[in-house]
Design a protein around this motif. Structure first.
Motif, PDB file in Angstrom:
ATOM      1  N   LEU A 298       0.845  -1.185   0.000  1.00 49.84           N
ATOM      2  CA  LEU A 298       0.000   0.000   0.000  1.00 49.84           C
ATOM      3  C   LEU A 298       0.884   1.239   0.000  1.00 49.84           C
ATOM      4  O   LEU A 298       1.816   1.340   0.815  1.00 49.84           O
ATOM      5  N   TYR A 299       0.580   2.168  -0.904  1.00 50.74           N
ATOM      6  CA  TYR A 299       1.427   3.347  -1.089  1.00 50.74           C
ATOM      7  C   TYR A 299       0.604   4.597  -0.815  1.00 50.74           C
ATOM      8  O   TYR A 299      -0.535   4.734  -1.286  1.00 50.74           O
ATOM      9  N   TYR A 300       1.165   5.493  -0.023  1.00 46.06           N
ATOM     10  CA  TYR A 300       0.471   6.740   0.268  1.00 46.06           C
ATOM     11  C   TYR A 300       1.437   7.904   0.091  1.00 46.06           C
ATOM     12  O   TYR A 300       2.611   7.817   0.462  1.00 46.06           O
ATOM     13  N   THR A 301       0.939   9.021  -0.507  1.00 46.01           N
ATOM     14  CA  THR A 301       1.719  10.250  -0.606  1.00 46.01           C
ATOM     15  C   THR A 301       0.769  11.442  -0.568  1.00 46.01           C
ATOM     16  O   THR A 301      -0.387  11.341  -0.995  1.00 46.01           O
ATOM     17  N   ASP A 302       1.241  12.526  -0.045  1.00 48.17           N
ATOM     18  CA  ASP A 302       0.452  13.762  -0.046  1.00 48.17           C
ATOM     19  C   ASP A 302       0.939  14.735  -1.131  1.00 48.17           C
ATOM     20  O   ASP A 302       0.621  15.927  -1.099  1.00 48.17           O
ATOM     21  N   ASP A 303       1.748  14.183  -2.082  1.00 48.98           N
ATOM     22  CA  ASP A 303       2.230  14.992  -3.216  1.00 48.98           C
ATOM     23  C   ASP A 303       1.159  14.949  -4.308  1.00 48.98           C
ATOM     24  O   ASP A 303       0.936  13.898  -4.940  1.00 48.98           O
ATOM     25  N   LYS A 306       1.851  13.458  -7.940  1.00 50.50           N
ATOM     26  CA  LYS A 306       2.053  12.036  -8.173  1.00 50.50           C
ATOM     27  C   LYS A 306       0.740  11.415  -8.640  1.00 50.50           C
ATOM     28  O   LYS A 306      -0.288  11.529  -7.965  1.00 50.50           O
ATOM     29  N   SER A 308       0.970   8.099 -10.163  1.00 51.43           N
ATOM     30  CA  SER A 308       1.203   6.654 -10.153  1.00 51.43           C
ATOM     31  C   SER A 308       2.446   6.359  -9.327  1.00 51.43           C
ATOM     32  O   SER A 308       3.215   7.259  -9.002  1.00 51.43           O
ATOM     33  N   ALA A 309       2.615   5.055  -9.025  1.00 48.59           N
ATOM     34  CA  ALA A 309       3.768   4.643  -8.217  1.00 48.59           C
ATOM     35  C   ALA A 309       4.422   3.442  -8.863  1.00 48.59           C
ATOM     36  O   ALA A 309       3.758   2.631  -9.529  1.00 48.59           O
TER      37      ALA A 309
END
Length: 694
Positions: A298-303, A306, A308-309
């Motif tokens: 599970l991937y989380y970012t507040d950017d 972005k 995709s990962a």
């Protein structure tokens, strides 16, 4: 069942000599004399002269003459009566001084344990009537188990789940003295915890005791597998917490937490702390071991830029890993040139069992396994019976596992660290043969060489083919047991010890006769040190004569020694005496002598008489309180006490401070009467004394 109590009365000479105690015995209850006979009331005796006149001691006839005893032991009679409450016994004393000698009267409910109720020291051939009164108490009980209350009548009889009433206790309860007659098979029929519910109408009784003989046990055995709660009470308002220290076998938290899910909950009242770190040391492992084959990332970012990962995983992986079972590799080519396929793989987990045993000719110091590579999983199991069963030792405890299940072997087998901890202590009672089994699984997540065991060595402290012994003998060095004893207040106190910390046992003789145990055998062997606390019954003492007390003791090896002392038989307790040193009462409150004030006229105050209190308890006492029992005084009659004779400072109670063993206290007593006091013949007053043990 009858609401009467069976009472045994024993009349016995005070000294070992020829004696004829009385011509007749009579029993009276509620003012009525009971009908007595040799057949119904005589249990035992040792009279040996004129025994054909035994009937006369019950009827009062004098055609033959009452029996008497000639010999060098104590003459005695034992009678049996059925009483209910208070009763009076009257003895017609002997009429000559040749055989009219002092005797004592004892009472028992079981014809085994007797208590002194009267002492006739005035039987000097006067032929007077010696009278004594006593109380036959109801001593009844019910047994309670998880089902309810029970009495016993050739088998258990249920009496419901509610506590029986007083009348039911009297009419259907079990006599305390009958408890030993209930067979062991009956006790085994009871369910759950057992309670004794005891009833008595004897107002002097404040407690009851039962001796229960069991097989030897320890609390550890009784509490095994049970949850134990320790309840602590104190009336000290300053105490806010308590600490209980429990000694256990050594253990580790890893042992207690094995195969359990552990949660660590931390509390702090520091508002600046937002997180905590806990470091746990474990055996080496990889994420693959913990995560298994399937993982969600599970991937989380507040950017916000972005969209995709990407996840790059470097692994030793081949699509062939996805195939299960056997498979064929098929190739197609438009060329006739032969094709070569090279395939390298990691072996499946393997179980390897040693087929031969190692023999250990001494104490094992260590098991050393030399590994050329530790890239994978390695587990061990050990057999001591040529491979019939396999065991693992973790945290100092052995248990059996099934190595035929590879999953079970992998989970429960011993690690390289576990095997290094095994020594001679862990192998105690395991025999002299040992063999190993191995579980080997290479690491599939990298291409490094897998598990490689170069060798396993047993380091043993042994001497072979060196010194030889012939005609060898072993000698056991044993230290004799020791004993520290003292006797005071007719109590034998002390400790039996053995510096070897072995088991010890003892037996006691009083005047060359077995006293404890009564059969003359030693007590059961018990761990030392062993406390000794034995009351010497006054009915077995020679009064005003020298008594010999001997304690024989021995250790486990049979080394025997003894401790012996002599003492003059006397009463125990806080004893009243007159100024000549003669006892006024016995240990149980029975009257031996009266203070004679003569005739008293209304309005008269008698001359004071001196009384001595002697502490014969065997230990010091404090806060001693002397009082007058005013409940039994006739109307218009008073008792006055004083510490001193002149001046006589009248009071109705006296207190004393610390009084040591065998120390005496004195006081003076006199009788006062009002001018209108009612006449009373043979008036009696009572003095009572209480104290606290220091």
């Amino acid at each position: 069942m009858n609401e009467v109590t069976i009472v045994y009365i024993k009349a016995q000479g005070n000294n070992a000599e020829s004696i004829a105690m009385f011509h007749r015995i009579r029993a009276k209850q509620n003012g009525v004399y009971l009908t007595l006979s040799k057949e119904s009331n005589l249990v035992d005796h040792n009279m040996n002269v004129r025994t054909n006149g035994l009937d006369e001691i019950f009827t009062g006839a004098s055609s033959i003459g009452a029996p008497y005893y000639e010999g060098t032991t104590k003459g005695y009679y034992i009678f049996k009566f059925e009483f209910e409450g208070n009763f009076t016994l009257e003895f017609s004393d002997w009429i000559n001084t040749s055989y009219g000698k002092a005797y004592s009267v004892y009472m028992s409910y079981d014809n085994i344990n007797y208590e002194l109720i009267a002492n006739n020291n005035t039987n000097l051939g006067t032929g007077k009537i010696f009278s004594t009164s006593a109380f036959a108490a109801y001593n009844r009980l019910f047994v309670k188990d998880s089902i309810g209350y029970k009495t016993y009548l050739n088998g258990w009889v249920d009496s419901g789940t509610s506590l029986p009433s007083e009348n039911v206790f009297k009419s259907h309860g079990i006599q305390k003295e009958k408890i030993p007659e209930i067979p062991e098979s009956a006790w085994s029929q009871l369910a759950g915890e057992i309670e004794f519910c005891y009833y008595t109408d004897d107002q002097t009784k404040t407690e009851a005791s039962f001796n229960i003989e069991t097989d030897p046990f320890i609390l550890e055995e009784e509490w095994e597998g049970k949850e134990i709660e320790v309840l602590y009470y104190t009336d000290d308002p300053t105490v806010t917490e308590s600490m209980v220290t429990i000694e256990t076998d050594p253990f580790t938290l890893a042992e207690e937490w094995e195969d359990k899910e552990i949660k660590i909950i931390e509390y702090t009242d520091d508002p600046s702390i937002t997180e905590s770190t806990i470091t746990i040391e474990t055996e080496p492992f990889t994420l693959y071991d913990e995560l298994g084959d399937n993982v969600d990332v599970l991937y989380y970012t507040d950017d916000p830029s972005k969209t995709s990962a990407e996840l790059n995983i470097a692994a030793n992986y081949s699509p062939l890993d996805e195939l299960e079972g056997d498979f064929d590799v098929v190739t197609w080519s438009d060329s006739n040139t032969s094709k070569n396929v090279q395939l390298s793989s990691i072996p499946s987990p393997q179980l390897i069992k040693q087929t031969d045993d190692y023999y250990m000719y001494g104490d094992l110091l260590a098991i050393v396994d030399k590994l050329n590579s530790s890239n994978g999983t390695l587990r061990y199991a050990i057999s001591f019976n040529e491979g019939s069963t396999w065991e693992v030792c973790k945290f100092g405890k052995w248990r059996t596992i099934d190595i035929s299940s590879l999953d079970a072997f992998k989970k429960s087998g011993m690690s390289h660290y576990d095997i290094s901890l095994i020594n001679s202590v862990a192998l105690k009672n395991k025999g002299s043969k040992i063999r190993f089994a191995y579980y080997i699984e290479d690491n599939i997540h990298n291409s490094d060489p897998g598990i490689e065991i170069d060798n396993v060595q047993l380091k043993i402290d042994a001497a072979t083919d060196t010194v030889k012994f012939e005609n060898l003998a072993f000698y056991v060095l044993n230290t004799n047991a020791t004993i520290q004893l003292s006797i005071a207040g007719n109590k034998l106190l002390g400790v039996l010890d053995d510096s070897d910390r072995g088991k010890v046992q003892y037996r006691i003789f009083l005047n060359n006769k077995p006293y404890y145990p009564t059969d003359g055998n030693f007590t059961l062997l018990a761990p030392s040190p062993q406390d000794i606390n034995i009351n010497i019954s006054e009915r077995d003492l020679l009064f005003n004569q020298e008594n010999t007390l001997k304690v024989e003791f021995q250790d486990y090896w049979g080394e025997t020694d003894y401790w012996q002392t002599t003492f003059v038989g006397s009463y125990s307790g806080l004893m009243f005496m007159d100024e000549t040193g003669e006892y006024l009462s016995d240990t149980f409150g029975g009257i031996l002598r009266y203070l004679q004030f003569g005739e008293i006229y209304a309005g008269q105050t008698t001359i004071d008489q001196k009384v001595v209190i002697k502490n014969q308890l065997g230990y010091p006492v404090d806060e001693m309180l002397l009082t007058v029992n005013k409940d039994v005084l006739p109307s218009g009659v008073g008792i006055e006490l004083s510490r001193q004779q002149a001046p006589f400072l009248a009071t109705d109670y006296i207190t004393y401070g610390l009084t040591k063993e065998n120390e005496t206290q004195e006081f003076y007593v006199r009788i006062t009467s009002d001018i209108d006091a009612e006449p009373v013949s043979n008036g009696i007053f009572e003095l009572r004394i209480n104290a606290k043990k220091t």
